[in-house]
Scaffold this motif. Structure first.
Motif, mmCIF file in Angstrom:
data_model
loop_
_atom_site.group_PDB
_atom_site.id
_atom_site.type_symbol
_atom_site.label_atom_id
_atom_site.label_comp_id
_atom_site.label_asym_id
_atom_site.label_seq_id
_atom_site.Cartn_x
_atom_site.Cartn_y
_atom_site.Cartn_z
ATOM 1 N N VAL A 13 0.874 -1.125 0.108
ATOM 2 C CA VAL A 13 -0.085 0.032 -0.227
ATOM 3 C C VAL A 13 0.814 1.285 -0.180
ATOM 4 O O VAL A 13 1.623 1.197 0.795
ATOM 5 N N GLU A 14 0.491 2.103 -0.870
ATOM 6 C CA GLU A 14 1.243 3.303 -0.941
ATOM 7 C C GLU A 14 0.718 4.604 -0.198
ATOM 8 O O GLU A 14 -0.755 4.826 -0.250
ATOM 9 N N GLU A 15 1.275 5.180 0.635
ATOM 10 C CA GLU A 15 1.084 6.283 1.509
ATOM 11 C C GLU A 15 2.025 7.169 1.646
ATOM 12 O O GLU A 15 3.284 6.861 1.867
ATOM 13 N N ASP A 16 1.897 8.504 1.178
ATOM 14 C CA ASP A 16 2.607 9.733 1.351
ATOM 15 C C ASP A 16 3.994 9.233 0.434
ATOM 16 O O ASP A 16 5.079 9.528 1.119
ATOM 17 N N TYR A 17 3.923 8.870 -0.551
ATOM 18 C CA TYR A 17 5.168 8.432 -1.496
ATOM 19 C C TYR A 17 6.073 7.393 -0.806
ATOM 20 O O TYR A 17 7.218 7.375 -1.383
ATOM 21 N N LYS A 18 5.593 6.653 0.052
ATOM 22 C CA LYS A 18 6.276 5.602 0.604
ATOM 23 C C LYS A 18 5.589 4.343 0.372
ATOM 24 O O LYS A 18 4.019 4.471 0.223
ATOM 25 N N THR A 19 6.137 3.196 0.468
ATOM 26 C CA THR A 19 5.313 1.800 0.234
ATOM 27 C C THR A 19 5.451 1.018 1.321
ATOM 28 O O THR A 19 6.431 0.740 1.833
ATOM 29 N N LYS A 20 4.165 0.807 2.094
ATOM 30 C CA LYS A 20 4.261 -0.137 3.006
ATOM 31 C C LYS A 20 3.989 -1.653 2.833
ATOM 32 O O LYS A 20 2.724 -1.634 1.940
ATOM 33 N N ILE A 21 4.947 -2.638 3.190
ATOM 34 C CA ILE A 21 4.782 -4.036 2.380
ATOM 35 C C ILE A 21 4.646 -4.751 3.702
ATOM 36 O O ILE A 21 5.237 -4.872 4.568
ATOM 37 N N SER A 22 3.468 -5.798 3.419
ATOM 38 C CA SER A 22 3.297 -6.710 4.388
ATOM 39 C C SER A 22 3.619 -8.075 3.764
ATOM 40 O O SER A 22 3.428 -8.559 2.700
ATOM 41 N N GLU A 23 4.674 -8.665 4.383
ATOM 42 C CA GLU A 23 5.062 -9.913 4.251
ATOM 43 C C GLU A 23 4.698 -10.978 5.173
ATOM 44 O O GLU A 23 4.111 -10.781 6.331
ATOM 45 N N LYS A 24 4.982 -12.340 5.035
ATOM 46 C CA LYS A 24 4.406 -13.289 5.814
ATOM 47 C C LYS A 24 4.841 -13.268 7.120
ATOM 48 O O LYS A 24 4.135 -13.330 8.265
ATOM 49 N N ASN A 25 6.071 -12.643 7.653
ATOM 50 C CA ASN A 25 6.530 -12.467 9.077
ATOM 51 C C ASN A 25 7.359 -10.932 8.968
ATOM 52 O O ASN A 25 7.993 -10.805 10.015
ATOM 53 N N VAL A 30 9.232 1.393 2.472
ATOM 54 C CA VAL A 30 10.348 1.347 1.296
ATOM 55 C C VAL A 30 9.961 2.807 0.830
ATOM 56 O O VAL A 30 8.828 3.195 0.359
ATOM 57 N N ASN A 31 10.877 3.673 0.618
ATOM 58 C CA ASN A 31 11.049 4.838 0.264
ATOM 59 C C ASN A 31 10.772 5.066 -1.164
ATOM 60 O O ASN A 31 11.776 5.463 -2.029
ATOM 61 N N SER A 32 9.798 4.261 -1.843
ATOM 62 C CA SER A 32 9.608 4.518 -3.283
ATOM 63 C C SER A 32 8.245 4.466 -3.526
ATOM 64 O O SER A 32 7.438 3.821 -2.865
ATOM 65 N N SER A 33 7.595 4.622 -4.853
ATOM 66 C CA SER A 33 6.145 4.624 -5.032
ATOM 67 C C SER A 33 5.901 3.194 -5.163
ATOM 68 O O SER A 33 6.952 2.331 -5.748
ATOM 69 N N LEU A 34 4.764 3.013 -5.230
ATOM 70 C CA LEU A 34 4.109 1.388 -5.215
ATOM 71 C C LEU A 34 4.511 1.105 -6.845
ATOM 72 O O LEU A 34 4.936 -0.114 -7.135
ATOM 73 N N LEU A 35 4.174 1.986 -7.857
ATOM 74 C CA LEU A 35 4.465 1.571 -9.300
ATOM 75 C C LEU A 35 5.721 1.341 -9.521
ATOM 76 O O LEU A 35 6.010 0.557 -10.549
ATOM 77 N N LYS A 36 6.704 2.198 -9.140
ATOM 78 C CA LYS A 36 8.279 1.909 -9.188
ATOM 79 C C LYS A 36 8.535 0.247 -8.761
ATOM 80 O O LYS A 36 9.161 -0.226 -9.435
ATOM 81 N N PRO A 84 -4.464 2.024 -10.339
ATOM 82 C CA PRO A 84 -3.014 1.904 -10.124
ATOM 83 C C PRO A 84 -2.651 3.246 -10.025
ATOM 84 O O PRO A 84 -1.525 3.449 -9.600
ATOM 85 N N ARG A 85 -3.364 4.453 -10.761
ATOM 86 C CA ARG A 85 -2.680 5.478 -10.764
ATOM 87 C C ARG A 85 -3.050 6.359 -9.458
ATOM 88 O O ARG A 85 -2.534 7.338 -9.572
ATOM 89 N N ARG A 86 -3.703 6.207 -8.683
ATOM 90 C CA ARG A 86 -4.035 6.639 -7.334
ATOM 91 C C ARG A 86 -2.719 6.769 -6.609
ATOM 92 O O ARG A 86 -2.005 5.903 -6.533
ATOM 93 N N ASN A 87 -2.620 7.719 -5.849
ATOM 94 C CA ASN A 87 -1.329 7.914 -5.150
ATOM 95 C C ASN A 87 -1.500 7.237 -3.802
ATOM 96 O O ASN A 87 -0.716 6.913 -2.872
ATOM 97 N N ASP A 88 -2.719 6.506 -3.517
ATOM 98 C CA ASP A 88 -3.074 5.714 -2.350
ATOM 99 C C ASP A 88 -3.525 4.445 -2.720
ATOM 100 O O ASP A 88 -4.174 3.772 -2.308
ATOM 101 N N SER A 89 -2.536 3.749 -3.881
ATOM 102 C CA SER A 89 -3.034 2.331 -4.496
ATOM 103 C C SER A 89 -2.496 1.371 -3.355
ATOM 104 O O SER A 89 -1.768 1.572 -2.591
ATOM 105 N N LEU A 90 -3.458 0.038 -3.790
ATOM 106 C CA LEU A 90 -3.115 -0.946 -3.054
ATOM 107 C C LEU A 90 -3.228 -2.129 -3.994
ATOM 108 O O LEU A 90 -4.033 -2.342 -4.556
#
Length: 145
Positions: A13-25, A30-36, A84-90
């Motif tokens: 999920v992208e929030e404020d030009y950063k991407t929060k990633i949920s993994e198994k554990n 990440v300081n990057s856009s989700l589309l990047k 996917p073009r939204r800045n709060d994409s998921l």
């Protein structure tokens, strides 16, 4: 290279030009856009985001919120819940969704294979339709392989 989407990725999920990633554990920011991240992951496995979208459109004739195959060898498929073009994409990893249920008219609970429970503010019908698109994409892709 920032992050490569893999079998352990549950959702991004992208929030404020950063991407929060949920993994198994793990949770990663990440300081990057989700589309990047998605494009770099596609490139890592030999294509591009635009190429993957084009392939999906060709295989299942979907133009709105198309799912994409990130890694062909492991059949890793992700799908967007919003444009996917939204800045709060998921984006969600189809392969790790265990089950999902409606909470309200505009929210669902998704349970991933690692039993992580997440509430997403999207209707059950939208989520279910995206799951259907992924299933169809994988079915047609594997038949042609």
């Amino acid at each position: 290279m920032n992050y490569i989407i893999n079998k352990n990725t549950n959702y991004l999920v992208e929030e404020d030009y950063k991407t929060k990633i949920s993994e198994k554990n793990n949770f990663i920011i990440v300081n990057s856009s989700l589309l990047k991240i998605i494009d770099e992951s596609c490139n890592y496995f030999g294509s591009s985001y635009k190429g993957r979208v084009s392939g999906t459109k060709y295989l299942i004739e979907v133009t709105s919120k198309p799912p994409i195959i990130i890694n062909e060898s492991s059949l890793l498929v992700i799908f967007p819940l919003f444009s996917p073009r939204r800045n709060d994409s998921l984006w969600v990893n189809y392969n790790n969704v265990l089950t999902y249920r409606k909470i309200t008219a505009k929210s669902i609970e998704v349970i991933f294979k690692n039993y992580e429970k997440v509430k997403f503010n999207v209707s059950y019908n939208i989520f279910n339709n995206q799951i259907y698109k992924c299933s169809r994409l994988l079915s047609i892709y594997t038949l042609r392989k």
